[in-house]
Design a protein around this motif. Structure first.
Motif, PDB file in Angstrom:
ATOM      1  N   HIS A 107      -6.197 -23.936  30.079  1.00 28.94           N
ATOM      2  CA  HIS A 107      -7.414 -24.563  30.594  1.00 28.94           C
ATOM      3  C   HIS A 107      -7.521 -24.264  32.085  1.00 28.94           C
ATOM      4  O   HIS A 107      -6.519 -24.293  32.807  1.00 28.94           O
ATOM      5  N   SER A 116     -11.693 -22.777  28.812  1.00 25.16           N
ATOM      6  CA  SER A 116     -10.573 -23.158  27.962  1.00 25.16           C
ATOM      7  C   SER A 116     -10.401 -22.133  26.848  1.00 25.16           C
ATOM      8  O   SER A 116     -11.373 -21.515  26.402  1.00 25.16           O
ATOM      9  N   PRO A 156      -3.234 -37.250  27.350  1.00 25.43           N
ATOM     10  CA  PRO A 156      -3.884 -36.127  26.662  1.00 25.43           C
ATOM     11  C   PRO A 156      -5.404 -36.288  26.558  1.00 25.43           C
ATOM     12  O   PRO A 156      -5.917 -37.392  26.387  1.00 25.43           O
ATOM     13  N   LYS A 157      -6.097 -35.173  26.703  1.00 24.06           N
ATOM     14  CA  LYS A 157      -7.542 -35.125  26.473  1.00 24.06           C
ATOM     15  C   LYS A 157      -7.743 -34.659  25.030  1.00 24.06           C
ATOM     16  O   LYS A 157      -7.455 -33.508  24.694  1.00 24.06           O
ATOM     17  N   GLU A 169      -5.058 -31.955  23.128  1.00 24.00           N
ATOM     18  CA  GLU A 169      -3.808 -32.149  23.856  1.00 24.00           C
ATOM     19  C   GLU A 169      -2.892 -33.175  23.201  1.00 24.00           C
ATOM     20  O   GLU A 169      -1.767 -33.369  23.673  1.00 24.00           O
ATOM     21  N   TYR A 170      -3.355 -33.793  22.126  1.00 20.13           N
ATOM     22  CA  TYR A 170      -2.474 -34.710  21.399  1.00 20.13           C
ATOM     23  C   TYR A 170      -1.330 -33.952  20.731  1.00 20.13           C
ATOM     24  O   TYR A 170      -0.335 -34.545  20.315  1.00 20.13           O
ATOM     25  N   VAL A 184       0.234 -31.396  22.336  1.00 17.70           N
ATOM     26  CA  VAL A 184       0.995 -30.731  23.395  1.00 17.70           C
ATOM     27  C   VAL A 184       2.405 -31.315  23.495  1.00 17.70           C
ATOM     28  O   VAL A 184       2.594 -32.528  23.566  1.00 17.70           O
ATOM     29  N   LEU A 229       4.181 -28.221  28.975  1.00 18.56           N
ATOM     30  CA  LEU A 229       3.078 -27.650  29.746  1.00 18.56           C
ATOM     31  C   LEU A 229       3.537 -27.204  31.120  1.00 18.56           C
ATOM     32  O   LEU A 229       4.624 -27.525  31.583  1.00 18.56           O
ATOM     33  N   GLU A 232      -0.338 -24.750  28.084  1.00 14.58           N
ATOM     34  CA  GLU A 232       0.219 -25.735  27.146  1.00 14.58           C
ATOM     35  C   GLU A 232       0.831 -25.059  25.917  1.00 14.58           C
ATOM     36  O   GLU A 232       0.367 -24.009  25.474  1.00 14.58           O
ATOM     37  N   TYR A 273       2.417 -26.196  21.930  1.00 18.78           N
ATOM     38  CA  TYR A 273       2.474 -27.243  20.916  1.00 18.78           C
ATOM     39  C   TYR A 273       3.884 -27.385  20.352  1.00 18.78           C
ATOM     40  O   TYR A 273       4.095 -27.904  19.266  1.00 18.78           O
TER      41      TYR A 273
END
Length: 456
Positions: free
Chosen positions: A108, A131, A177-178, A183-184, A186, A189, A207, A209
């Motif tokens: 991002h 992004s 997280p956004k 981002e849940y 992630v 980072l 980021e 995962y």
């Protein structure tokens, strides 16, 4: 003894007396070729600037116009001046490219209000400009970003101008997280500010995962990209400000002098950042290709020695050097797992490897300041007898720079340890290359190789 030596003073010290305490006048009038890169300043410009113009304000405006005309936006990353959200799609492309280069899951890019014209992020100091995540709806309508009061590590990196890398985000409190950016998921980072010294234009967020530490070579490259963006965007903004001063009939000479100093300093910074970017990109390529030595750097160094042995000028030598650094650039956009594969490659994997120079050329075409090295890279797999790729060029129809890189690449590869064999000694490598001179390699370049290697 020259006239300069007889005067007993340097050109710079003379300028202080002759140019009304304006030492930069000396640079423009007498020494501009050494001050600004030869890629930006022509002999014609140096001659124009060196003329004695009576009106100092007119003279300063003339110098600034020439700098701007020579240094067009085509020589830098064109990432400024957008007025509508449709134009910001370029940042989505940049973010996706960075995920490929760095072998990460998401990227991002956030910019300050100063650099997000045409977008409204309300009271946020950082707004999401691009992004790698695909959205079903308008990304900019969500006005994603950060306020000055946010305790996020993104804002911390932005404020301190320091990179941040978190291997496990579950162990820190300041990661919120956004959900719009997925981002849940992630787990790890990194955040790198985009800045030129104290002037910060935004941040890049990388980021994964899964828990993963980004390799040092990749982080170094990301930092360099951040500086390149910061310098480029600051320079473009300075050019806009300079144009406004040129059009101001009531401007003071001192203001023009100040802007000239700022502009020339930024151009110098950009040149240094561009070179650092190429070198760090080459190291990242070697890291991804799992070379045990700095193959790209060694190829570039040898290419430069060959250029000098062949008597090529400095500009051509520099271009061949950059091309040598980046001749395996296509590998940077391929997954690292492909190079870790010790077994038999699939047909698709083999085609990816076979076509990597073309992938690299496409990437370089999007980096305007490297456009002159593209032919050297594109044709470095050609053969002297016409049996090479991509177009089957033969003999002198192959760019000379490509022929130089081909020989340097082959010798460097032969004399380096690889995963499947030990390095050859220099005598064995030279003998093989000599046998293939006039078939694979340009005989003139091969002769230069013998001179260079045996001189060590």
């Amino acid at each position: 003894m020259t006239d300069k030596e007889e005067m007993g003073a340097s050109l710079f010290s003379r300028s202080i007396d002759l140019m009304e305490d304006d030492p930069l006048e000396e640079i423009f009038a007498l020494n501009i070729g050494d001050f600004v890169s030869e890629y930006l300043i022509s002999e014609e410009l140096a001659g124009k600037i060196g003329k004695d113009v009576k009106d100092k304000t007119t003279r300063l405006k003339s110098q600034l116009k020439e700098l701007i005309s020579i240094y067009s936006l085509d020589n830098t990353l064109c990432v400024l001046g957008f007025n509508s959200q449709d134009e910001y799609v370029v940042y989505n492309s940049i973010a996706k490219t960075l995920t490929q280069i760095l072998d990460v899951d998401a990227c991002h890019i956030y910019l300050t209000n100063e650099f997000t014209k045409g977008l409204d992020f309300e009271n946020k100091v950082l707004g999401l400009a691009g992004s790698s995540v695909d959205f079903d709806e308008d990304i900019y309508a969500k006005k994603l970003g950060y306020t000055a009061d946010d305790k996020s590590i993104v804002v911390k990196s932005f404020n301190t101008l320091e990179k941040v890398q978190i291997k496990d985000v579950s162990k820190i409190d300041n990661f919120i997280p956004k959900y719009e950016l997925k981002e849940y998921d992630v787990k790890s980072l990194a955040v790198v500010p985009m800045h030129n010294n104290a002037h910060v234009v935004g941040v890049i967020v990388i980021e994964n995962y899964r828990e993963k530490t980004i390799k040092r070579a990749y982080m170094n490259l990301l930092e360099t990209i951040g500086r390149l963006f910061g310098t480029s965007m600051h320079l473009q903004k300075t050019i806009e400000e300079t144009e406004a001063l040129i059009n101001d009939e009531s401007v003071f000479a001192e203001d023009l002098q100040h802007k000239r100093a700022e502009l020339t300093a930024l151009i110098g910074d950009l040149g240094a950042n561009q070179q650092a970017f190429v070198e760090k990109l080459a190291k990242a390529v070697d890291e991804k290709g799992q070379y045990k030595v700095a193959h790209s750097q060694n190829t570039a160094d040898l290419s430069r020695k060959l250029c000098r042995q062949l008597g090529l000028n400095e500009k051509t030598t520099d271009l061949v050097y950059y091309a040598g650094l980046l001749q395996n650039i296509g590998k940077i956009t391929l997954p690292e797992s492909l190079f870790a594969n010790k077994g038999k490659l699939s047909k698709e994997e083999w085609e990816k490897l076979q076509n990597h120079p073309n992938v690299g050329v496409n990437l370089l075409m999007n980096i305007n300041f490297l456009s002159e090295v593209i032919p050297y890279i594109h044709y470095h797999k050609e053969r002297w007898d016409g049996g090479g790729e991509p177009e089957g060029l033969k003999g002198n129809s192959i760019p000379f720079g490509s022929r130089i890189i081909a020989v340097a690449d082959a010798y460097t590869a032969m004399t380096s340890d690889r995963s499947y064999r030990k390095a050859m000694d220099k005598e064995q490598a030279l003998e093989i290359i000599k046998e293939e001179a006039g078939v694979k390699w340009d005989p003139v370049v091969v002769n230069a190789l013998f001179e260079v290697v045996n001189a060590v």
